[in-house]
Write a protein that holds these residues in place. Sequence first.
Motif, PDB file in Angstrom:
ATOM      1  N   GLU A  10       1.035  -1.687  -0.155  1.00 40.40           N
ATOM      2  CA  GLU A  10       0.008  -0.503   0.551  1.00 40.40           C
ATOM      3  C   GLU A  10       0.411   1.320   0.079  1.00 40.40           C
ATOM      4  O   GLU A  10       0.660   2.617  -0.890  1.00 40.40           O
ATOM      5  N   SER A  11       1.960   1.116   0.501  1.00 43.31           N
ATOM      6  CA  SER A  11       2.662   2.461   1.108  1.00 43.31           C
ATOM      7  C   SER A  11       3.255   3.043  -0.259  1.00 43.31           C
ATOM      8  O   SER A  11       3.063   3.921  -0.796  1.00 43.31           O
ATOM      9  N   ILE A  12       4.336   1.379  -1.023  1.00 36.88           N
ATOM     10  CA  ILE A  12       4.241   1.700  -2.821  1.00 36.88           C
ATOM     11  C   ILE A  12       3.850   2.162  -3.746  1.00 36.88           C
ATOM     12  O   ILE A  12       3.641   3.801  -4.065  1.00 36.88           O
ATOM     13  N   LEU A  13       2.168   1.556  -3.338  1.00 37.54           N
ATOM     14  CA  LEU A  13       1.435   2.118  -4.395  1.00 37.54           C
ATOM     15  C   LEU A  13       0.860   3.500  -4.414  1.00 37.54           C
ATOM     16  O   LEU A  13       0.869   4.617  -4.927  1.00 37.54           O
ATOM     17  N   GLU A  14       0.513   4.217  -2.715  1.00 32.01           N
ATOM     18  CA  GLU A  14       0.098   5.716  -2.994  1.00 32.01           C
ATOM     19  C   GLU A  14       1.475   6.137  -2.896  1.00 32.01           C
ATOM     20  O   GLU A  14       0.882   7.321  -3.708  1.00 32.01           O
ATOM     21  N   SER A  15       2.378   5.980  -3.073  1.00 30.10           N
ATOM     22  CA  SER A  15       3.755   6.765  -3.133  1.00 30.10           C
ATOM     23  C   SER A  15       4.420   7.296  -4.955  1.00 30.10           C
ATOM     24  O   SER A  15       4.100   7.686  -4.730  1.00 30.10           O
ATOM     25  N   ASN A  16       2.928   6.281  -5.673  1.00 28.35           N
ATOM     26  CA  ASN A  16       3.392   6.560  -6.978  1.00 28.35           C
ATOM     27  C   ASN A  16       1.675   6.778  -7.272  1.00 28.35           C
ATOM     28  O   ASN A  16       1.338   6.514  -8.702  1.00 28.35           O
ATOM     29  N   GLY A  17       1.173   7.578  -6.827  1.00 29.41           N
ATOM     30  CA  GLY A  17      -0.238   7.933  -7.168  1.00 29.41           C
ATOM     31  C   GLY A  17      -1.318   7.213  -6.959  1.00 29.41           C
ATOM     32  O   GLY A  17      -2.931   7.273  -8.074  1.00 29.41           O
ATOM     33  N   LEU A  18      -1.352   5.786  -6.350  1.00 31.17           N
ATOM     34  CA  LEU A  18      -2.660   4.765  -6.682  1.00 31.17           C
ATOM     35  C   LEU A  18      -3.175   5.171  -5.247  1.00 31.17           C
ATOM     36  O   LEU A  18      -2.199   4.832  -4.234  1.00 31.17           O
ATOM     37  N   SER A  19      -4.198   5.420  -4.569  1.00 32.06           N
ATOM     38  CA  SER A  19      -5.176   4.937  -4.419  1.00 32.06           C
ATOM     39  C   SER A  19      -5.759   3.479  -4.064  1.00 32.06           C
ATOM     40  O   SER A  19      -6.538   3.149  -4.737  1.00 32.06           O
ATOM     41  N   VAL A  20      -5.700   3.355  -2.555  1.00 33.15           N
ATOM     42  CA  VAL A  20      -5.539   1.809  -2.451  1.00 33.15           C
ATOM     43  C   VAL A  20      -7.551   1.888  -2.044  1.00 33.15           C
ATOM     44  O   VAL A  20      -8.230   2.800  -0.968  1.00 33.15           O
ATOM     45  N   GLN A  21      -8.075   0.319  -2.457  1.00 31.44           N
ATOM     46  CA  GLN A  21      -9.785   1.026  -2.371  1.00 31.44           C
ATOM     47  C   GLN A  21     -10.149  -0.479  -1.632  1.00 31.44           C
ATOM     48  O   GLN A  21     -10.308  -0.168  -0.233  1.00 31.44           O
ATOM     49  N   THR A  22      -9.319  -1.589  -2.004  1.00 30.32           N
ATOM     50  CA  THR A  22      -9.476  -2.258  -1.108  1.00 30.32           C
ATOM     51  C   THR A  22      -8.646  -3.245  -0.473  1.00 30.32           C
ATOM     52  O   THR A  22      -7.702  -3.977  -1.916  1.00 30.32           O
ATOM     53  N   VAL A  23      -8.204  -3.999   0.770  1.00 29.64           N
ATOM     54  CA  VAL A  23      -7.624  -5.761   0.545  1.00 29.64           C
ATOM     55  C   VAL A  23      -7.951  -6.294   1.563  1.00 29.64           C
ATOM     56  O   VAL A  23      -8.945  -6.133   2.360  1.00 29.64           O
ATOM     57  N   ALA A  24      -8.330  -7.730   0.882  1.00 30.82           N
ATOM     58  CA  ALA A  24      -9.350  -8.537   1.196  1.00 30.82           C
ATOM     59  C   ALA A  24      -8.637  -9.865   1.069  1.00 30.82           C
ATOM     60  O   ALA A  24      -7.357 -10.667   0.107  1.00 30.82           O
ATOM     61  N   GLY A  25      -8.039 -10.330   2.561  1.00 30.28           N
ATOM     62  CA  GLY A  25      -7.441 -11.583   2.794  1.00 30.28           C
ATOM     63  C   GLY A  25      -8.268 -12.974   1.959  1.00 30.28           C
ATOM     64  O   GLY A  25      -9.215 -13.131   1.658  1.00 30.28           O
ATOM     65  N   MET A  26      -7.335 -13.919   1.870  1.00 28.98           N
ATOM     66  CA  MET A  26      -7.622 -14.680   0.921  1.00 28.98           C
ATOM     67  C   MET A  26      -7.405 -15.895   0.956  1.00 28.98           C
ATOM     68  O   MET A  26      -6.186 -16.003   1.902  1.00 28.98           O
ATOM     69  N   PHE A  27      -7.712 -17.162   1.207  1.00 26.22           N
ATOM     70  CA  PHE A  27      -7.782 -19.009   2.102  1.00 26.22           C
ATOM     71  C   PHE A  27      -7.851 -20.329   0.959  1.00 26.22           C
ATOM     72  O   PHE A  27      -8.979 -19.279   0.700  1.00 26.22           O
ATOM     73  N   TYR A  28      -6.952 -20.962   0.865  1.00 20.93           N
ATOM     74  CA  TYR A  28      -6.931 -21.423  -0.156  1.00 20.93           C
ATOM     75  C   TYR A  28      -7.122 -22.830   0.798  1.00 20.93           C
ATOM     76  O   TYR A  28      -6.161 -23.491   1.142  1.00 20.93           O
ATOM     77  N   ASN A  29      -7.908 -23.944   0.756  1.00 21.40           N
ATOM     78  CA  ASN A  29      -7.962 -25.565   1.416  1.00 21.40           C
ATOM     79  C   ASN A  29      -7.152 -26.533   0.169  1.00 21.40           C
ATOM     80  O   ASN A  29      -7.947 -26.242  -0.797  1.00 21.40           O
ATOM     81  N   PRO A  30      -6.111 -27.080   0.486  1.00 24.08           N
ATOM     82  CA  PRO A  30      -5.518 -27.755  -0.561  1.00 24.08           C
ATOM     83  C   PRO A  30      -6.629 -28.933  -0.452  1.00 24.08           C
ATOM     84  O   PRO A  30      -6.495 -29.966  -1.589  1.00 24.08           O
ATOM     85  N   PHE A  31      -7.328 -29.835   0.968  1.00 17.83           N
ATOM     86  CA  PHE A  31      -7.911 -30.833   0.844  1.00 17.83           C
ATOM     87  C   PHE A  31      -9.879 -31.069  -0.264  1.00 17.83           C
ATOM     88  O   PHE A  31      -9.979 -31.546  -0.582  1.00 17.83           O
TER      89      PHE A  31
END
Length: 289
Positions: A226-247
Amino acid sequence: MNFAYLNKMESCRDPGTRLYSTSQTTVDSSEVRTFRALAHKWWDEQGAYAPLHSMNDLRVPFIRDNLLKTLTEHQPGNPLSGMKILDIGCGGGLLTEPLGRLGASVTGIDPVDENIQTAQHHKSFDPILTKRIEYKACSLEAIVEENIETFDAIVASEVVEHVTDLETFIRCCCRVLKPGGSLFITTINKTQLSYALGIVFAEQIAGLVPKGTHTWEKFVSPEKLESILESNGLSVQTVAGMFYNPFSGYWHWSQNTSLNYAAHAVKSTAQETTVSAELVQSGESGTPS
């Protein structure tokens, strides 16, 4: 998970042409060998790329729904019609194709020739995609100058954990993205848990992905990204966790971002950028009193 990026790849080629390289190494040869050996397996839904096939259940709607928020109207059958999307590290086209079927004009790039050849071959089975998708064997850096503010959206799914210079990569994304355009990223957090599950379990024990696919040091936390994105003029709208169930072989959204996560950022418009620059130059805080 798709490939290894390095700085300053000097050429961008159509499939079948020879790689031109400067004296600097452009691609990590060890990772290229890994993905080259697996290039024919991209569309095996039970093989090495099974998790990426399953990930489409989350990432395609994530991209589609956020883009639809920016449109005043759309065609029901082709909701992304008229949008130009760049799919970076497209591999065999697992994400490129569904975006094309949603009506978007998609450019898929990947530095591994064999990946692009596989993508081209698979695309040929669907006449609709022939007109909507273009593939190129190249790096992002190689196409920047000819594509300044060209794309409505950029997708970098399972890519930034392979980038050697993340800030340069994001800077390039910003340059080819239109003002108000969207950048979508899915990647792996840099935590002890991601090392234990993403590398030790997934690669060394369960064999969910080939050994050596990931380097934990290249993983990036949502905060740093997010820090890198914002320093390049990009505004973070959403950050969402993802989980993969290997079974079960399925992905799920999660409030926990300690393993995988998806991010959506929007590039500032020209007007916003100008106002911000004026505030900085004048020494103002930008917050009305």
